[in-house]
Scaffold this motif. Sequence first.
Motif, PDB file in Angstrom:
ATOM      1  N   GLY A   1     -12.309 -71.944   7.021  1.00  0.00           N
ATOM      2  CA  GLY A   1     -12.566 -73.168   6.237  1.00  0.00           C
ATOM      3  C   GLY A   1     -13.773 -73.385   5.390  1.00  0.00           C
ATOM      4  O   GLY A   1     -14.118 -74.446   5.009  1.00  0.00           O
ATOM      5  N   SER A   2     -14.674 -72.354   5.117  1.00  0.00           N
ATOM      6  CA  SER A   2     -15.669 -72.575   4.028  1.00  0.00           C
ATOM      7  C   SER A   2     -15.442 -72.481   2.693  1.00  0.00           C
ATOM      8  O   SER A   2     -14.399 -72.044   2.187  1.00  0.00           O
ATOM      9  CB  SER A   2     -16.740 -71.547   4.498  1.00  0.00           C
ATOM     10  OG  SER A   2     -16.224 -70.060   4.105  1.00  0.00           O
ATOM     11  N   ALA A   3     -16.249 -73.032   2.099  1.00  0.00           N
ATOM     12  CA  ALA A   3     -16.108 -73.009   0.621  1.00  0.00           C
ATOM     13  C   ALA A   3     -17.184 -72.188  -0.175  1.00  0.00           C
ATOM     14  O   ALA A   3     -18.065 -72.034   0.616  1.00  0.00           O
ATOM     15  CB  ALA A   3     -16.328 -74.692  -0.168  1.00  0.00           C
TER      16      ALA A   3
ATOM     17  N   ASP B   1     -20.828 -73.109   0.388  1.00  0.00           N
ATOM     18  CA  ASP B   1     -21.356 -72.783   1.700  1.00  0.00           C
ATOM     19  C   ASP B   1     -22.213 -71.485   1.710  1.00  0.00           C
ATOM     20  O   ASP B   1     -23.245 -71.217   2.524  1.00  0.00           O
ATOM     21  CB  ASP B   1     -20.461 -72.860   2.696  1.00  0.00           C
ATOM     22  CG  ASP B   1     -19.449 -73.878   2.960  1.00  0.00           C
ATOM     23  OD1 ASP B   1     -19.801 -74.878   2.185  1.00  0.00           O
ATOM     24  OD2 ASP B   1     -18.744 -74.117   3.645  1.00  0.00           O
TER      25      ASP B   1
ATOM     26  N   THR C   1     -17.975 -79.177  -3.066  1.00  0.00           N
ATOM     27  CA  THR C   1     -16.834 -79.292  -2.215  1.00  0.00           C
ATOM     28  C   THR C   1     -17.203 -79.505  -0.800  1.00  0.00           C
ATOM     29  O   THR C   1     -18.087 -78.904  -0.289  1.00  0.00           O
ATOM     30  CB  THR C   1     -15.998 -78.172  -2.196  1.00  0.00           C
ATOM     31  OG1 THR C   1     -15.625 -77.628  -3.700  1.00  0.00           O
ATOM     32  CG2 THR C   1     -14.703 -78.084  -1.371  1.00  0.00           C
ATOM     33  N   SER C   2     -16.339 -80.652  -0.173  1.00  0.00           N
ATOM     34  CA  SER C   2     -16.641 -80.688   1.123  1.00  0.00           C
ATOM     35  C   SER C   2     -15.602 -79.941   1.889  1.00  0.00           C
ATOM     36  O   SER C   2     -14.461 -80.001   1.804  1.00  0.00           O
ATOM     37  CB  SER C   2     -16.386 -82.297   1.361  1.00  0.00           C
ATOM     38  OG  SER C   2     -16.415 -82.702   2.768  1.00  0.00           O
ATOM     39  N   SER C   3     -16.149 -79.117   2.970  1.00  0.00           N
ATOM     40  CA  SER C   3     -15.412 -78.300   3.702  1.00  0.00           C
ATOM     41  C   SER C   3     -15.775 -78.395   5.168  1.00  0.00           C
ATOM     42  O   SER C   3     -16.310 -79.064   5.596  1.00  0.00           O
ATOM     43  CB  SER C   3     -15.615 -76.563   3.222  1.00  0.00           C
ATOM     44  OG  SER C   3     -16.848 -76.325   3.696  1.00  0.00           O
TER      45      SER C   3
ATOM     46  N   GLN D   1     -12.183 -65.580   0.189  1.00  0.00           N
ATOM     47  CA  GLN D   1     -12.421 -67.054   0.217  1.00  0.00           C
ATOM     48  C   GLN D   1     -11.572 -67.830  -1.012  1.00  0.00           C
ATOM     49  O   GLN D   1     -11.697 -66.966  -1.956  1.00  0.00           O
ATOM     50  CB  GLN D   1     -13.533 -67.229   0.387  1.00  0.00           C
ATOM     51  CG  GLN D   1     -14.200 -68.608   0.583  1.00  0.00           C
ATOM     52  CD  GLN D   1     -14.195 -69.484  -0.779  1.00  0.00           C
ATOM     53  OE1 GLN D   1     -14.383 -68.978  -1.828  1.00  0.00           O
ATOM     54  NE2 GLN D   1     -13.935 -71.006  -0.528  1.00  0.00           N
TER      55      GLN D   1
ATOM     56  N   GLU E   1      -9.272 -70.831  -0.376  1.00  0.00           N
ATOM     57  CA  GLU E   1      -8.513 -71.926  -0.283  1.00  0.00           C
ATOM     58  C   GLU E   1      -9.090 -73.443  -0.345  1.00  0.00           C
ATOM     59  O   GLU E   1      -8.544 -74.313  -0.591  1.00  0.00           O
ATOM     60  CB  GLU E   1      -7.805 -71.578   1.289  1.00  0.00           C
ATOM     61  CG  GLU E   1      -6.583 -70.334   1.175  1.00  0.00           C
ATOM     62  CD  GLU E   1      -7.475 -69.208   1.597  1.00  0.00           C
ATOM     63  OE1 GLU E   1      -7.082 -68.287   1.708  1.00  0.00           O
ATOM     64  OE2 GLU E   1      -8.935 -69.005   1.544  1.00  0.00           O
ATOM     65  N   SER E   2     -10.227 -73.498   0.466  1.00  0.00           N
ATOM     66  CA  SER E   2     -10.953 -74.655   0.503  1.00  0.00           C
ATOM     67  C   SER E   2     -11.525 -75.231  -0.701  1.00  0.00           C
ATOM     68  O   SER E   2     -11.855 -76.312  -0.929  1.00  0.00           O
ATOM     69  CB  SER E   2     -12.344 -74.687   1.384  1.00  0.00           C
ATOM     70  OG  SER E   2     -11.980 -74.262   2.692  1.00  0.00           O
ATOM     71  N   ASN E   3     -11.491 -74.369  -2.021  1.00  0.00           N
ATOM     72  CA  ASN E   3     -11.661 -74.852  -3.319  1.00  0.00           C
ATOM     73  C   ASN E   3     -10.369 -74.930  -4.082  1.00  0.00           C
ATOM     74  O   ASN E   3     -10.502 -74.962  -5.522  1.00  0.00           O
ATOM     75  CB  ASN E   3     -12.806 -74.024  -3.925  1.00  0.00           C
ATOM     76  CG  ASN E   3     -13.970 -73.659  -3.452  1.00  0.00           C
ATOM     77  OD1 ASN E   3     -14.291 -73.124  -2.489  1.00  0.00           O
ATOM     78  ND2 ASN E   3     -14.914 -74.670  -3.869  1.00  0.00           N
TER      79      ASN E   3
ATOM     80  N   TYR F   1     -15.105 -73.299 -10.086  1.00  0.00           N
ATOM     81  CA  TYR F   1     -15.004 -72.120  -9.124  1.00  0.00           C
ATOM     82  C   TYR F   1     -15.507 -70.999 -10.028  1.00  0.00           C
ATOM     83  O   TYR F   1     -16.514 -70.113  -9.303  1.00  0.00           O
ATOM     84  CB  TYR F   1     -13.807 -71.973  -8.557  1.00  0.00           C
ATOM     85  CG  TYR F   1     -13.856 -70.931  -7.461  1.00  0.00           C
ATOM     86  CD1 TYR F   1     -14.229 -71.274  -6.065  1.00  0.00           C
ATOM     87  CD2 TYR F   1     -13.419 -69.658  -7.596  1.00  0.00           C
ATOM     88  CE1 TYR F   1     -13.980 -70.378  -4.808  1.00  0.00           C
ATOM     89  CE2 TYR F   1     -13.600 -68.629  -6.765  1.00  0.00           C
ATOM     90  CZ  TYR F   1     -13.897 -69.032  -5.195  1.00  0.00           C
ATOM     91  OH  TYR F   1     -14.165 -68.200  -4.289  1.00  0.00           O
TER      92      TYR F   1
END
Length: 340
Positions: free
Chosen positions: A43-45, A48, A69-71, A98, A100-102, A109
């Motif tokens: 679930g990381s952005a 992170d 982004t809040s992840s 990676q 999905e969280s963005n 991005y």
Amino acid sequence: MLRSLVGSEMCIRDRSATCWFFGLELHVSQQVPIGLIHSSYGGSAVEDWMSAEVLGDGGSATACPGAVTSSMGLPTQQYNGQIRPLLNTTIKGVVWYQGESNAGQDALYSCRFGQMMADWRARWHAGTGGGTDSNFPFGLVQIGPHQASTPGRGSDSGSNATFAIRMGQTDDFGYAPNSAWPRTFMATAFDLANPVGTKCFAGCVHIFNKQAVGHRLAVAARRSVYAEDVVGAGPVVLSALPSNDTHQTVTIRYELGGSKGIQLRGGYGFEVCYLPLNASQSWPCPDSSWVNATIIGSSADTVVVTSQHGPPPGSGNIIAGVRYGFDDMPSIFYGTGPAV
């Protein structure tokens, strides 16, 4: 006494299956030992995994201004905990899975991912005294189905968000390597939906077919990094031109990337948009003007499409654009080869 853990459950049960299959194929194809370092956090952005010096606070003075982004993690946390301690270890390259969280981000991005790649390369090169290539290759996985549960368009907002991040992952080219990021390679996963009837974790974000993803990454690396004569990607669009004076069909021509020709698995995934011939509206077409297309012809390097239902009512409507793979889940394929 030491005992081998190679291939044992103890060795791999808490590791990335995609990473394992990727490394295994490289080991077999290159006939050299392949070391794998697994760093991940669910679930990381992208933020992170960036250093604080490069990410900043997202303000106008930073290289990539925009909301941070809040992840499920915290900005720079994974970089500090999982990347910085490795910077004295010589590596060949990185595989990145990676995005999905963005979801919903495109240019932002691309900017941050590009900054992160440049930062990691510089720091790894310095940290290993030049032992790590200052332009080492980055492999990436273009995210799989993220919103939909069945093939098709789903909601416009869901498809828009997924398409945006898929383009953001490639600096808006839609493929990699490209002229902006020449030392990258890519495996797409949008066609690797979990089979109907299987348990789907976290809204289908986690693709069960890790072997396919690992294989696609491996053949892409074998072509772009190890210079093997293998098919490492699907076809790339060279042109899309009206097939006749009425502008009611479009011929899309592809560069095949070493393959023998296009193999059509199904007819779904293409869309065309209609605009009046003399309309003031120009590209990009508005969302409401896109309709599903039908394939009416193909060859080894071309596909010809038209609208499923003909032009919309009105005088002088012509096909003004064509796109493929816009949906969250544009197709389903349970094999392992490069997506078409």
